[in-house]
Design a protein around this motif. Structure first.
Motif, PDB file in Angstrom:
ATOM      1  N   THR A 257      53.219  -9.194   2.769  1.00 11.83           N
ATOM      2  CA  THR A 257      52.942 -10.544   2.295  1.00 11.83           C
ATOM      3  C   THR A 257      54.100 -11.002   1.422  1.00 11.83           C
ATOM      4  O   THR A 257      55.076 -10.266   1.213  1.00 11.83           O
ATOM      5  N   ALA A 258      54.025 -12.210   0.927  1.00 11.09           N
ATOM      6  CA  ALA A 258      54.968 -12.723  -0.071  1.00 11.09           C
ATOM      7  C   ALA A 258      54.213 -12.866  -1.385  1.00 11.09           C
ATOM      8  O   ALA A 258      53.021 -13.204  -1.390  1.00 11.09           O
ATOM      9  N   THR A 259      54.868 -12.609  -2.482  1.00  4.27           N
ATOM     10  CA  THR A 259      54.182 -12.627  -3.769  1.00  4.27           C
ATOM     11  C   THR A 259      54.890 -13.520  -4.775  1.00  4.27           C
ATOM     12  O   THR A 259      56.073 -13.838  -4.636  1.00  4.27           O
ATOM     13  N   PHE A 260      54.134 -13.898  -5.784  1.00  7.54           N
ATOM     14  CA  PHE A 260      54.728 -14.483  -6.979  1.00  7.54           C
ATOM     15  C   PHE A 260      55.415 -13.349  -7.749  1.00  7.54           C
ATOM     16  O   PHE A 260      55.128 -12.167  -7.517  1.00  7.54           O
ATOM     17  N   PRO A 261      56.328 -13.657  -8.655  1.00  9.99           N
ATOM     18  CA  PRO A 261      56.891 -12.592  -9.499  1.00  9.99           C
ATOM     19  C   PRO A 261      55.774 -11.881 -10.250  1.00  9.99           C
ATOM     20  O   PRO A 261      54.840 -12.521 -10.744  1.00  9.99           O
ATOM     21  N   PHE A 262      55.841 -10.554 -10.321  1.00  5.38           N
ATOM     22  CA  PHE A 262      54.824  -9.817 -11.059  1.00  5.38           C
ATOM     23  C   PHE A 262      55.393  -8.529 -11.624  1.00  5.38           C
ATOM     24  O   PHE A 262      56.427  -8.033 -11.172  1.00  5.38           O
ATOM     25  N   GLU A 263      54.727  -8.025 -12.648  1.00  6.24           N
ATOM     26  CA  GLU A 263      55.086  -6.762 -13.283  1.00  6.24           C
ATOM     27  C   GLU A 263      53.863  -5.861 -13.336  1.00  6.24           C
ATOM     28  O   GLU A 263      52.726  -6.355 -13.446  1.00  6.24           O
ATOM     29  N   ILE A 264      54.088  -4.566 -13.271  1.00  4.00           N
ATOM     30  CA  ILE A 264      53.021  -3.580 -13.444  1.00  4.00           C
ATOM     31  C   ILE A 264      53.401  -2.678 -14.615  1.00  4.00           C
ATOM     32  O   ILE A 264      54.477  -2.077 -14.611  1.00  4.00           O
ATOM     33  N   TRP A 265      52.538  -2.621 -15.617  1.00  2.49           N
ATOM     34  CA  TRP A 265      52.740  -1.734 -16.762  1.00  2.49           C
ATOM     35  C   TRP A 265      51.722  -0.609 -16.671  1.00  2.49           C
ATOM     36  O   TRP A 265      50.527  -0.855 -16.440  1.00  2.49           O
ATOM     37  N   ARG A 266      52.174   0.612 -16.894  1.00  2.00           N
ATOM     38  CA  ARG A 266      51.279   1.766 -16.841  1.00  2.00           C
ATOM     39  C   ARG A 266      51.334   2.521 -18.172  1.00  2.00           C
ATOM     40  O   ARG A 266      52.412   2.773 -18.715  1.00  2.00           O
ATOM     41  N   TYR A 267      50.149   2.844 -18.663  1.00  2.00           N
ATOM     42  CA  TYR A 267      50.008   3.664 -19.875  1.00  2.00           C
ATOM     43  C   TYR A 267      49.203   4.913 -19.510  1.00  2.00           C
ATOM     44  O   TYR A 267      48.153   4.814 -18.857  1.00  2.00           O
ATOM     45  N   ARG A 268      49.679   6.070 -19.955  1.00  2.00           N
ATOM     46  CA  ARG A 268      48.928   7.297 -19.679  1.00  2.00           C
ATOM     47  C   ARG A 268      47.598   7.313 -20.421  1.00  2.00           C
ATOM     48  O   ARG A 268      46.601   7.820 -19.907  1.00  2.00           O
ATOM     49  N   TRP A 269      47.566   6.767 -21.642  1.00  4.29           N
ATOM     50  CA  TRP A 269      46.352   6.759 -22.442  1.00  4.29           C
ATOM     51  C   TRP A 269      46.413   5.638 -23.461  1.00  4.29           C
ATOM     52  O   TRP A 269      47.433   5.448 -24.121  1.00  4.29           O
ATOM     53  N   LEU A 270      45.328   4.886 -23.596  1.00  2.53           N
ATOM     54  CA  LEU A 270      45.204   3.867 -24.630  1.00  2.53           C
ATOM     55  C   LEU A 270      43.877   4.074 -25.338  1.00  2.53           C
ATOM     56  O   LEU A 270      42.813   4.089 -24.704  1.00  2.53           O
ATOM     57  N   GLU A 271      43.939   4.243 -26.647  1.00  2.00           N
ATOM     58  CA  GLU A 271      42.731   4.464 -27.449  1.00  2.00           C
ATOM     59  C   GLU A 271      41.775   3.295 -27.278  1.00  2.00           C
ATOM     60  O   GLU A 271      42.145   2.131 -27.409  1.00  2.00           O
ATOM     61  N   GLY A 272      40.519   3.600 -26.959  1.00  2.00           N
ATOM     62  CA  GLY A 272      39.514   2.565 -26.790  1.00  2.00           C
ATOM     63  C   GLY A 272      39.514   1.912 -25.430  1.00  2.00           C
ATOM     64  O   GLY A 272      38.628   1.106 -25.120  1.00  2.00           O
ATOM     65  N   VAL A 273      40.517   2.212 -24.585  1.00  2.00           N
ATOM     66  CA  VAL A 273      40.596   1.626 -23.240  1.00  2.00           C
ATOM     67  C   VAL A 273      40.394   2.701 -22.180  1.00  2.00           C
ATOM     68  O   VAL A 273      39.599   2.558 -21.254  1.00  2.00           O
ATOM     69  N   GLY A 274      41.130   3.817 -22.298  1.00  2.57           N
ATOM     70  CA  GLY A 274      40.964   4.909 -21.345  1.00  2.57           C
ATOM     71  C   GLY A 274      42.289   5.500 -20.928  1.00  2.57           C
ATOM     72  O   GLY A 274      43.337   5.252 -21.539  1.00  2.57           O
TER      73      GLY A 274
END
Length: 542
Positions: free
Chosen positions: A152-169
């Motif tokens: 497909t074609a996409t809008f500009p986007f970013e993906i951020w990954r965190y191994r662990w965030l307190e209170g989030v998982g």
């Protein structure tokens, strides 16, 4: 000569008299400017500098402080509570926080300051992600298998990954999409928000869509369409658990909260336990299980407009303003959530009679773990000063290890599926269903009785990978059956996955007489042979 001497003596006196008012005025102006500068400083600290890391308890206390000395002492203690190493002269937490603000203002601004953007907020709250991916968009994008594959074609986007965030998982993945093409990236709740060809037939198909094995409306998070969309995609196309609709909603809410801190004690806590009944209001609390550890709890408040003080506004408009404060505590007295909002209610002069008969609704949702809680509410008419308070308890049940179970029934004045999911979670919307509770539990005969219910741990037919349930809605007056609707094919199920079924039904009340009734919803799972029963009482007005 004597006359001249008199004049010389009088002139200094006149000059002093003439200059004194000007000097006093200048001093007043200087003092006023200093007060305005001081007020701006504290307002900036509260609503900009620490907006994302200030807990609601701390905000509540700070806003009750009146002197500059108290506020300065609070700010000092605020950073002391976050100092990872109090033995050193530097406060590493404060330095890192302001470094993050400077970074986001430099890198994420897009017509608005960087700290106001979604990327800026997440960066200020949680810091640099463990991994970051950037896609410029416009060109061909090959979807990963858990998003269905295909090009497909996409809008500009970013993906951020965190191994662990307190209170989030753990293993947290946050996607930001620039749909306006202006450089302002917003958090995407659903994986299809970056797809430029989402509404273009014949283009941007997933692998399953290209080979006729699925419809575009079956994409997870886009529209329920097929009852089995989430289960089918998970089993055949590798959709991850964290991409399931309710898990995405849970993560979105969790990302809105300030990061938890180790030392939450406050130097000053102001509590007043006084009951007011001058401003009456109704409250309805229910919970929606998201996973084994958390539930979403919407609290709905209803105020009759006739009890509010409406004042003339622009033109023929009349407005009332209401302040709402809520505190949720565990049975041990620990504050687990606080909220404070101001709502406005308005009507035009030609609708005065109608406006006074209507009601104002407010809803606040938050995440809690299973358990029993106390809810304290204060509602204040900001014009008249009338107050109303309420203290109540509620229970959030934990997930059953196995077997069919159900949430409490929500009796609603409006319950309907949406044509498409909102970009961000909204009040009165659960998943893709708009649910406006009838807080009073009282319905007119010309209204429908809206029913919303979730059923957990359903069985799935192995051949079709769909649920096979019969749903029965019965209304009784004491021991007398006065109404019954049977849904043998489970057509009132609007969403299905391995974790839950979502039931939506509207029942007409025109044949019922004035009085109190009980609704019972019985779900028979033909796959497992198990049954769940849920009950709720309501009243029909004459």
């Amino acid at each position: 000569g004597g006359t001249i001497m008199k004049i010389e003596r009088i002139l200094p006196i006149l000059l002093i008299a003439l200059l004194a008012p000007a000097s006093a005025a200048a001093q007043d102006d200087k003092q006023l400017k200093e007060e305005r500068d001081t007020a701006r400083y504290y307002d900036k600290w509260l609503n900009e500098d620490v907006l994302y890391i200030l807990t609601e308890q701390e905000r509540d206390v700070f806003q009750k402080l009146t002197t500059a000395e108290e506020k300065d002492r609070f700010i000092e203690q605020f950073w002391q509570r976050r100092d990872p190493d109090p033995s050193t002269a530097a406060n590493e937490a404060r330095e890192e926080h302001y470094r993050r603000i400077a970074f986001v203002n430099q890198h994420f601004g897009s017509g608005i300051p960087g700290w106001k953007t979604d990327r800026g907020r997440i960066y200020v709250m949680f810091g640099e992600p463990d991994q970051k991916e950037y896609y410029a968009g416009m060109g061909t994008h090959v979807r990963p298998s858990y998003e269905g594959g295909g090009r497909t074609a996409t809008f500009p986007f970013e993906i951020w990954r965190y191994r662990w965030l307190e209170g989030v998982g753990e293993d947290i993945e946050i996607e930001f999409v620039d749909r306006s093409m202006t450089g302002e990236f917003k958090i995407a709740v659903w994986p299809w928000e970056k797809d430029m060809l989402l509404h273009v037939d014949g283009l941007g198909e997933t692998t399953a869509e290209r080979f006729g094995r699925a419809l575009r409306s079956q994409r997870p998070g886009l529209h329920p369409g097929n009852l089995n969309n989430m289960t089918w995609m998970k089993r055949h196309m590798g959709v991850r658990n964290k991409d399931l609709a309710f898990e995405r909603v849970r993560q979105f809410f969790a990302l809105q909260r300030p990061p938890q801190i180790e030392r939450k004690e406050l130097q000053e806590i102001v509590e007043t336990k006084v009951s007011y009944e001058v401003l009456p209001f109704d409250v309805f609390v229910h919970d929606v299980r998201l996973n084994e550890d958390q539930a979403l709890v919407p609290v709905t408040i209803q105020i009759a407009n006739q009890n509010l003080d409406y004042q003339p506004a622009a033109g023929n408009l009349f407005k009332a303003r209401v302040g709402i404060y809520g505190r949720v505590t565990s049975m041990l007295g620990k504050v687990v959530h606080e909220f404070e909002d101001t709502i406005a209610s308005e009507y035009r002069s030609q609708h005065i009679g109608v406006g006074s008969q209507l009601k104002s609704l407010y809803q606040k949702s938050f995440l809690v773990a299973p358990g029993r809680y106390k809810l304290d509410l204060v509602v204040k008419d900001l014009t008249s000063g009338d107050l109303g308070t309420r203290r109540m308890s509620f229970h959030v049940s934990g997930a059953a290890e196995e077997g069919l179970s159900a949430s409490s029934i929500v009796l609603a004045e409006t319950v309907q599926t949406l044509d498409e999911l909102p970009e961000t979670p909204q009040s009165f919307v659960i998943g893709d269903v708009r649910v406006v509770p009838k807080v009073s539990g009282k319905f007119r005969r010309d209204e429908d009785l809206g029913v919303y219910l979730q059923v957990y741990n359903p069985g799935l037919d192995q051949a079709t990978e769909t649920p096979d349930v019969e749903v029965e809605y019965t209304i009784t007056d004491g021991e007398t059956l006065v109404g019954k609707v049977t849904d043998p094919q489970g057509s009132s199920v609007v969403y299905a996955s391995e974790q839950r079924l979502v039931l939506v039904q509207n029942l007409p009340l025109s044949r019922l007489e004035k009085g109190r009734y009980r609704l019972t919803v019985t779900v028979n799972d033909r796959v497992t042979g198990q049954t769940s029963h849920s009950e709720a009482d309501f009243e029909v007005l004459g």
